[in-house]
Design a protein around this motif. Structure first.
Motif, mmCIF file in Angstrom:
data_model
loop_
_atom_site.group_PDB
_atom_site.id
_atom_site.type_symbol
_atom_site.label_atom_id
_atom_site.label_comp_id
_atom_site.label_asym_id
_atom_site.label_seq_id
_atom_site.Cartn_x
_atom_site.Cartn_y
_atom_site.Cartn_z
ATOM 1 N N ASN A 90 0.831 -1.199 0.000
ATOM 2 C CA ASN A 90 0.000 0.000 0.000
ATOM 3 C C ASN A 90 0.865 1.247 0.000
ATOM 4 O OD1 ASN A 90 -2.758 -1.166 0.327
ATOM 5 N ND2 ASN A 90 -1.778 -2.060 2.124
ATOM 6 N N PHE A 91 0.500 2.181 -0.863
ATOM 7 C CA PHE A 91 1.153 3.470 -0.951
ATOM 8 C C PHE A 91 0.295 4.448 -0.145
ATOM 9 C CE2 PHE A 91 2.070 1.163 -4.910
ATOM 10 C CZ PHE A 91 3.447 1.064 -4.793
ATOM 11 N N LYS A 92 0.738 4.775 1.060
ATOM 12 C CA LYS A 92 -0.078 5.550 1.996
ATOM 13 C C LYS A 92 0.145 7.054 1.890
ATOM 14 C CE LYS A 92 -1.123 2.031 5.212
ATOM 15 N NZ LYS A 92 -2.535 2.175 5.347
ATOM 16 N N LYS A 93 1.371 7.463 1.643
ATOM 17 C CA LYS A 93 1.736 8.879 1.515
ATOM 18 C C LYS A 93 2.753 8.976 0.389
ATOM 19 C CE LYS A 93 0.195 10.706 5.599
ATOM 20 N NZ LYS A 93 -0.623 11.862 5.738
ATOM 21 N N PRO A 94 2.808 10.108 -0.278
ATOM 22 C CA PRO A 94 3.811 10.237 -1.337
ATOM 23 C C PRO A 94 5.216 10.345 -0.749
ATOM 24 C CG PRO A 94 2.726 12.331 -0.981
ATOM 25 C CD PRO A 94 2.001 11.316 -0.134
ATOM 26 N N ILE A 95 6.189 9.922 -1.533
ATOM 27 C CA ILE A 95 7.593 10.149 -1.220
ATOM 28 C C ILE A 95 8.044 11.279 -2.134
ATOM 29 C CG2 ILE A 95 9.918 9.189 -1.169
ATOM 30 C CD1 ILE A 95 8.599 6.399 -0.901
ATOM 31 N N LEU A 96 8.669 12.292 -1.547
ATOM 32 C CA LEU A 96 9.082 13.477 -2.280
ATOM 33 C C LEU A 96 10.604 13.603 -2.268
ATOM 34 C CD1 LEU A 96 6.508 15.881 -0.576
ATOM 35 C CD2 LEU A 96 6.227 14.661 -2.750
ATOM 36 N N VAL A 97 11.148 14.245 -3.293
ATOM 37 C CA VAL A 97 12.574 14.547 -3.285
ATOM 38 C C VAL A 97 12.861 15.372 -2.034
ATOM 39 C CG1 VAL A 97 14.415 15.809 -4.465
ATOM 40 C CG2 VAL A 97 12.810 14.422 -5.790
ATOM 41 N N GLY A 98 13.880 14.983 -1.298
ATOM 42 C CA GLY A 98 14.233 15.654 -0.046
ATOM 43 C C GLY A 98 13.734 14.934 1.193
ATOM 44 N N ASP A 99 12.790 14.004 1.038
ATOM 45 C CA ASP A 99 12.333 13.220 2.190
ATOM 46 C C ASP A 99 13.453 12.296 2.656
ATOM 47 O OD1 ASP A 99 9.794 14.310 2.182
ATOM 48 O OD2 ASP A 99 8.787 12.511 1.437
ATOM 49 N N THR A 100 13.519 12.094 3.955
ATOM 50 C CA THR A 100 14.440 11.112 4.531
ATOM 51 C C THR A 100 13.598 9.962 5.048
ATOM 52 O OG1 THR A 100 16.059 12.791 5.109
ATOM 53 C CG2 THR A 100 16.207 10.697 6.291
ATOM 54 N N VAL A 101 13.872 8.771 4.535
ATOM 55 C CA VAL A 101 13.062 7.603 4.855
ATOM 56 C C VAL A 101 13.902 6.567 5.603
ATOM 57 C CG1 VAL A 101 11.495 7.955 2.908
ATOM 58 C CG2 VAL A 101 13.508 6.511 2.603
ATOM 59 N N HIS A 102 13.205 5.730 6.357
ATOM 60 C CA HIS A 102 13.860 4.578 6.969
ATOM 61 C C HIS A 102 12.870 3.416 6.985
ATOM 62 C CE1 HIS A 102 11.813 6.092 10.618
ATOM 63 N NE2 HIS A 102 11.812 4.822 10.997
ATOM 64 N N LEU A 103 13.422 2.227 7.060
ATOM 65 C CA LEU A 103 12.636 1.000 7.034
ATOM 66 C C LEU A 103 12.473 0.445 8.440
ATOM 67 C CD1 LEU A 103 11.385 -1.503 5.567
ATOM 68 C CD2 LEU A 103 13.717 -2.437 5.513
ATOM 69 N N GLN A 104 11.254 0.012 8.734
ATOM 70 C CA GLN A 104 11.010 -0.814 9.915
ATOM 71 C C GLN A 104 10.523 -2.162 9.395
ATOM 72 O OE1 GLN A 104 7.394 -0.689 12.481
ATOM 73 N NE2 GLN A 104 8.839 0.147 13.974
ATOM 74 N N LEU A 105 11.217 -3.215 9.763
ATOM 75 C CA LEU A 105 10.873 -4.567 9.348
ATOM 76 C C LEU A 105 10.334 -5.321 10.553
ATOM 77 C CD1 LEU A 105 11.104 -6.711 7.011
ATOM 78 C CD2 LEU A 105 13.185 -7.458 8.180
ATOM 79 N N GLU A 106 9.149 -5.890 10.406
ATOM 80 C CA GLU A 106 8.545 -6.680 11.474
ATOM 81 C C GLU A 106 8.448 -8.130 11.024
ATOM 82 O OE1 GLU A 106 4.420 -7.062 14.104
ATOM 83 O OE2 GLU A 106 4.588 -5.502 12.576
ATOM 84 N N ILE A 107 8.844 -9.044 11.883
ATOM 85 C CA ILE A 107 8.684 -10.472 11.606
ATOM 86 C C ILE A 107 7.262 -10.862 12.003
ATOM 87 C CG2 ILE A 107 9.521 -12.809 12.094
ATOM 88 C CD1 ILE A 107 11.524 -10.885 10.586
ATOM 89 N N LEU A 108 6.527 -11.388 11.034
ATOM 90 C CA LEU A 108 5.130 -11.778 11.269
ATOM 91 C C LEU A 108 4.978 -13.249 11.625
ATOM 92 C CD1 LEU A 108 3.445 -9.921 8.266
ATOM 93 C CD2 LEU A 108 3.651 -9.146 10.643
ATOM 94 N N SER A 109 5.774 -14.111 10.967
ATOM 95 C CA SER A 109 5.642 -15.544 11.200
ATOM 96 C C SER A 109 6.961 -16.245 10.885
ATOM 97 C CB SER A 109 4.517 -16.135 10.337
ATOM 98 O OG SER A 109 4.814 -15.965 8.956
ATOM 99 N N VAL A 110 7.148 -17.406 11.519
ATOM 100 C CA VAL A 110 8.327 -18.241 11.312
ATOM 101 C C VAL A 110 7.823 -19.662 11.086
ATOM 102 C CG1 VAL A 110 10.497 -19.078 12.303
ATOM 103 C CG2 VAL A 110 9.666 -16.768 12.873
ATOM 104 N N GLU A 111 8.098 -20.204 9.901
ATOM 105 C CA GLU A 111 7.599 -21.538 9.551
ATOM 106 C C GLU A 111 8.752 -22.430 9.116
ATOM 107 O OE1 GLU A 111 4.418 -21.316 6.650
ATOM 108 O OE2 GLU A 111 3.798 -19.371 7.443
ATOM 109 N N PRO A 112 9.144 -23.401 9.955
ATOM 110 C CA PRO A 112 10.210 -24.316 9.557
ATOM 111 C C PRO A 112 9.817 -25.125 8.329
ATOM 112 C CG PRO A 112 9.740 -24.487 11.902
ATOM 113 C CD PRO A 112 8.662 -23.648 11.292
ATOM 114 N N GLY A 113 10.802 -25.397 7.483
ATOM 115 C CA GLY A 113 10.553 -26.226 6.309
ATOM 116 C C GLY A 113 10.681 -27.698 6.643
ATOM 117 N N LYS A 114 10.295 -28.539 5.714
ATOM 118 C CA LYS A 114 10.312 -29.989 5.937
ATOM 119 C C LYS A 114 11.729 -30.554 5.973
ATOM 120 C CE LYS A 114 5.797 -30.592 3.856
ATOM 121 N NZ LYS A 114 5.032 -31.058 2.716
ATOM 122 N N SER A 115 12.654 -29.931 5.241
ATOM 123 C CA SER A 115 14.009 -30.472 5.149
ATOM 124 C C SER A 115 14.856 -30.192 6.387
ATOM 125 C CB SER A 115 14.727 -29.875 3.935
ATOM 126 O OG SER A 115 15.039 -28.497 4.173
#
Length: 163
Positions: A90-115
């Motif tokens: 979702n694009f919630k707000k525009p990003i403009l030249v001169g904006d300073t952005v940073h990322l927040q990463l949230e872990i939602l789920s952890v699912e082990p594989g079969k191997s």
């Protein structure tokens, strides 16, 4: 920061990058790479007459910045196998030249594989501007090695390198 492996992640964990200021060069280079010269991105006179009064950075550049900021955080450097997709971006707000952005990463789920060598992480990306507003957000699953999978991969690489 060192790489995290599947067992190191827990739902609810948050990781935050440092900031990055979006430049005129970023906007122009992305227009060149993508071929998207829509006037909202490329024509200052046109954009002056829009609701934002200036050119907007491409929404898809925001996605690329998010994925690039993962490298700055460093948690997937040696453990990532493949990004499995993007959804509900979702694009919630525009990003403009001169904006300073940073990322927040949230872990939602952890699912082990079969191997036992890897598993799937559910992740939520949130790109914030300098005002603390979410400009973009979306989910992306990724396939990640386990500690055992990393050891097996290193052993296989060492065996192949010795020949």
């Amino acid at each position: 920061m060192s790489s995290y492996y599947l067992e190191d992640f827990k739902p609810g964990q948050l990781f935050t990058s440092s900031g990055r200021t979006i430049t005129e060069a970023d906007l122009t280079m992305f227009s060149m790479i993508s071929g998207d010269w829509n006037p909202i991105h490329a024509d200052a006179e046109f954009a002056r007459g829009t609701r934002y009064g200036q050119r907007l950075v491409h929404g898809t550049l925001g996605i690329a910045i998010c994925t690039g900021m993962l490298h700055q955080i460093g948690i997937f450097e040696k453990s990532v196998i493949a990004m499995l997709g993007l959804r509900e971006w979702n694009f919630k707000k525009p990003i403009l030249v001169g904006d300073t952005v940073h990322l927040q990463l949230e872990i939602l789920s952890v699912e082990p594989g079969k191997s036992g060598r890897s598993g799937k992480l559910g992740r939520r990306f949130r790109l914030f501007n300098q005002h603390g507003e979410v400009t973009q957000e979306g989910d992306s699953d990724v396939l990640v090695l386990t500690h055992e999978g990393a050891r097996q991969q290193e052993a296989e690489q060492a065996k192949g390198g010795a020949a």
